[in-house]
Design a protein around this motif. Sequence first.
Motif, mmCIF file in Angstrom:
data_model
loop_
_atom_site.group_PDB
_atom_site.id
_atom_site.type_symbol
_atom_site.label_atom_id
_atom_site.label_comp_id
_atom_site.label_asym_id
_atom_site.label_seq_id
_atom_site.Cartn_x
_atom_site.Cartn_y
_atom_site.Cartn_z
ATOM 1 N N UNK A 60 0.833 -1.207 0.000
ATOM 2 C CA UNK A 60 0.000 0.000 0.000
ATOM 3 C C UNK A 60 0.868 1.257 0.000
ATOM 4 N N UNK A 61 1.934 1.247 0.809
ATOM 5 C CA UNK A 61 2.846 2.390 0.838
ATOM 6 C C UNK A 61 3.518 2.589 -0.517
ATOM 7 N N UNK A 66 4.003 5.487 -5.727
ATOM 8 C CA UNK A 66 3.920 5.504 -7.196
ATOM 9 C C UNK A 66 2.842 6.483 -7.654
ATOM 10 N N UNK A 67 1.731 6.543 -6.930
ATOM 11 C CA UNK A 67 0.661 7.472 -7.294
ATOM 12 C C UNK A 67 1.149 8.915 -7.213
ATOM 13 N N UNK A 68 1.942 9.223 -6.204
ATOM 14 C CA UNK A 68 2.495 10.572 -6.072
ATOM 15 C C UNK A 68 3.460 10.860 -7.231
ATOM 16 N N UNK A 69 4.292 9.869 -7.580
ATOM 17 C CA UNK A 69 5.219 10.041 -8.707
ATOM 18 C C UNK A 69 4.462 10.292 -10.009
ATOM 19 N N UNK A 74 2.507 13.791 -14.377
ATOM 20 C CA UNK A 74 1.387 14.361 -15.144
ATOM 21 C C UNK A 74 1.397 15.880 -15.048
ATOM 22 N N UNK A 75 1.680 16.383 -13.856
ATOM 23 C CA UNK A 75 1.736 17.835 -13.674
ATOM 24 C C UNK A 75 2.839 18.444 -14.531
ATOM 25 N N UNK A 76 4.013 17.808 -14.545
ATOM 26 C CA UNK A 76 5.118 18.315 -15.362
ATOM 27 C C UNK A 76 4.780 18.259 -16.847
ATOM 28 N N UNK A 77 4.151 17.178 -17.273
ATOM 29 C CA UNK A 77 3.769 17.039 -18.679
ATOM 30 C C UNK A 77 2.742 18.090 -19.061
#
Length: 139
Positions: A60-61, A66-69, A74-77
């Motif tokens: 889960x951690x 991975x979700x944060x990465x 996505x934000x950078x793209x």
Amino acid sequence: MGDLSDKAQEFAGRAKEAAGDVTGDDTLRAEGAADKTEAEVKQNVDDVKQAVTEKASDIADSAQDKAVEVKHAVTETASDSRFVAVLAVVGAALVAALLLRRRSRTASSGSSRSSGKRHKGRAVATKAVTAGLKEAIVR
């Protein structure tokens, strides 16, 4: 608390088994062995539960990390896409301005000598815009 009661049951099973050995009572020995084995199985099940819980927590951690990465990627793209869109709009505006400038010059001056200069300036501007658009698309 379950671990303590399992240890107590295991100890009682061992005592019954030993008492059966000493007295020669096979039934008491079998009951003791059964109690001891049951307690050991419970302890092993508890150990497996704990290991599974820890592994699930680790997974889960890891999934959350991975979700944060992915969110950051996505934000950078999205930022890069906005930058490319702005460059494309600026390039299109530059082309439109050059075309309007050419149209106004053509209307105001009919000489053939200035036509060569306009053509050369237009070629340079077109190359600059094309290079800018290619750079924007590559990014």
